[in-house]
Motif scaffolding. Sequence first.
Motif, PDB file in Angstrom:
ATOM      1  N   GLN A  47       0.801  -1.219   0.000  1.00 16.69           N
ATOM      2  CA  GLN A  47       0.000   0.000   0.000  1.00 16.69           C
ATOM      3  C   GLN A  47       0.841   1.279   0.000  1.00 16.69           C
ATOM      4  O   GLN A  47       0.763   2.093   0.912  1.00 16.69           O
ATOM      5  CB  GLN A  47      -0.955   0.014   1.193  1.00 16.69           C
ATOM      6  N   PRO A  48       1.643   1.469  -1.024  1.00 14.42           N
ATOM      7  CA  PRO A  48       2.432   2.709  -1.091  1.00 14.42           C
ATOM      8  C   PRO A  48       1.530   3.914  -1.338  1.00 14.42           C
ATOM      9  O   PRO A  48       0.465   3.795  -1.959  1.00 14.42           O
ATOM     10  CB  PRO A  48       3.358   2.472  -2.282  1.00 14.42           C
ATOM     11  N   ALA A  49       1.957   5.056  -0.854  1.00 10.71           N
ATOM     12  CA  ALA A  49       1.236   6.303  -1.120  1.00 10.71           C
ATOM     13  C   ALA A  49       1.267   6.559  -2.627  1.00 10.71           C
ATOM     14  O   ALA A  49       2.184   6.113  -3.318  1.00 10.71           O
ATOM     15  CB  ALA A  49       1.903   7.460  -0.372  1.00 10.71           C
ATOM     16  N   PRO A  50       0.265   7.269  -3.158  1.00  6.11           N
ATOM     17  CA  PRO A  50       0.235   7.537  -4.602  1.00  6.11           C
ATOM     18  C   PRO A  50       1.521   8.170  -5.130  1.00  6.11           C
ATOM     19  O   PRO A  50       1.992   7.816  -6.207  1.00  6.11           O
ATOM     20  CB  PRO A  50      -0.952   8.485  -4.770  1.00  6.11           C
ATOM     21  N   THR A  93      -3.984   4.612  -7.419  1.00  9.32           N
ATOM     22  CA  THR A  93      -3.792   3.453  -8.284  1.00  9.32           C
ATOM     23  C   THR A  93      -3.417   2.214  -7.485  1.00  9.32           C
ATOM     24  O   THR A  93      -3.964   1.132  -7.714  1.00  9.32           O
ATOM     25  CB  THR A  93      -2.713   3.747  -9.347  1.00  9.32           C
ATOM     26  N   ALA A  94      -2.501   2.340  -6.540  1.00 12.82           N
ATOM     27  CA  ALA A  94      -2.073   1.182  -5.751  1.00 12.82           C
ATOM     28  C   ALA A  94      -3.240   0.601  -4.962  1.00 12.82           C
ATOM     29  O   ALA A  94      -3.412  -0.622  -4.901  1.00 12.82           O
ATOM     30  CB  ALA A  94      -0.925   1.564  -4.823  1.00 12.82           C
ATOM     31  N   ASP A  95      -4.057   1.457  -4.361  1.00 17.01           N
ATOM     32  CA  ASP A  95      -5.231   0.979  -3.620  1.00 17.01           C
ATOM     33  C   ASP A  95      -6.210   0.279  -4.551  1.00 17.01           C
ATOM     34  O   ASP A  95      -6.764  -0.774  -4.233  1.00 17.01           O
ATOM     35  CB  ASP A  95      -5.935   2.126  -2.901  1.00 17.01           C
ATOM     36  N   PHE A  96      -6.441   0.860  -5.727  1.00 16.68           N
ATOM     37  CA  PHE A  96      -7.346   0.256  -6.711  1.00 16.68           C
ATOM     38  C   PHE A  96      -6.841  -1.125  -7.127  1.00 16.68           C
ATOM     39  O   PHE A  96      -7.612  -2.091  -7.187  1.00 16.68           O
ATOM     40  CB  PHE A  96      -7.467   1.167  -7.937  1.00 16.68           C
ATOM     41  N   LEU A  97      -5.554  -1.233  -7.394  1.00 20.22           N
ATOM     42  CA  LEU A  97      -4.992  -2.516  -7.824  1.00 20.22           C
ATOM     43  C   LEU A  97      -5.121  -3.565  -6.732  1.00 20.22           C
ATOM     44  O   LEU A  97      -5.509  -4.712  -6.989  1.00 20.22           O
ATOM     45  CB  LEU A  97      -3.530  -2.343  -8.237  1.00 20.22           C
ATOM     46  N   GLN A  98      -4.819  -3.176  -5.497  1.00 22.78           N
ATOM     47  CA  GLN A  98      -4.922  -4.119  -4.394  1.00 22.78           C
ATOM     48  C   GLN A  98      -6.369  -4.576  -4.204  1.00 22.78           C
ATOM     49  O   GLN A  98      -6.640  -5.766  -4.038  1.00 22.78           O
ATOM     50  CB  GLN A  98      -4.389  -3.510  -3.103  1.00 22.78           C
ATOM     51  N   GLU A  99      -7.314  -3.633  -4.254  1.00 17.55           N
ATOM     52  CA  GLU A  99      -8.719  -3.993  -4.102  1.00 17.55           C
ATOM     53  C   GLU A  99      -9.197  -4.874  -5.254  1.00 17.55           C
ATOM     54  O   GLU A  99      -9.956  -5.818  -5.047  1.00 17.55           O
ATOM     55  CB  GLU A  99      -9.578  -2.731  -4.013  1.00 17.55           C
ATOM     56  N   SER A 100      -8.759  -4.588  -6.471  1.00 13.24           N
ATOM     57  CA  SER A 100      -9.160  -5.388  -7.628  1.00 13.24           C
ATOM     58  C   SER A 100      -8.642  -6.814  -7.507  1.00 13.24           C
ATOM     59  O   SER A 100      -9.374  -7.771  -7.773  1.00 13.24           O
ATOM     60  CB  SER A 100      -8.642  -4.764  -8.925  1.00 13.24           C
TER      61      SER A 100
END
Length: 110
Positions: A47-50, A93-100
């Motif tokens: 979960q890196p910051a954007p 983007t990182a949060d979206f990818l992890q959730e996906s």
Amino acid sequence: MIVGPTKTLFMDEISTGLDSSTTFQIVKCLQQIVHLTEATVLMSLLQPAPETFDLSDDIILLSEGQIVYQGPQENVIEFFESCGFKCPERKGTADFLQESLTTTINTDNK
């Protein structure tokens, strides 16, 4: 510790225990070293910051030991959209990818 010249670094969870600002500064420094010396850094970040995620040139996304995406960071959203996943506005983007990836895993395991 690094002793002597190296062209490749493997780093696992370097952000553990660090705030996002410090993590950003470390990744930015590593990015500059990579670009100057044409080295390679393979780094895992949870979960890196954007701002930190945006420093990546290429990314590798793994799910259950399988490569889901490997390529330029700037193309990952387009790839996921072609697979039917849409990144909501104001979502990193990182949060979206992890959730996906988590949604896909949970759906597949039911």
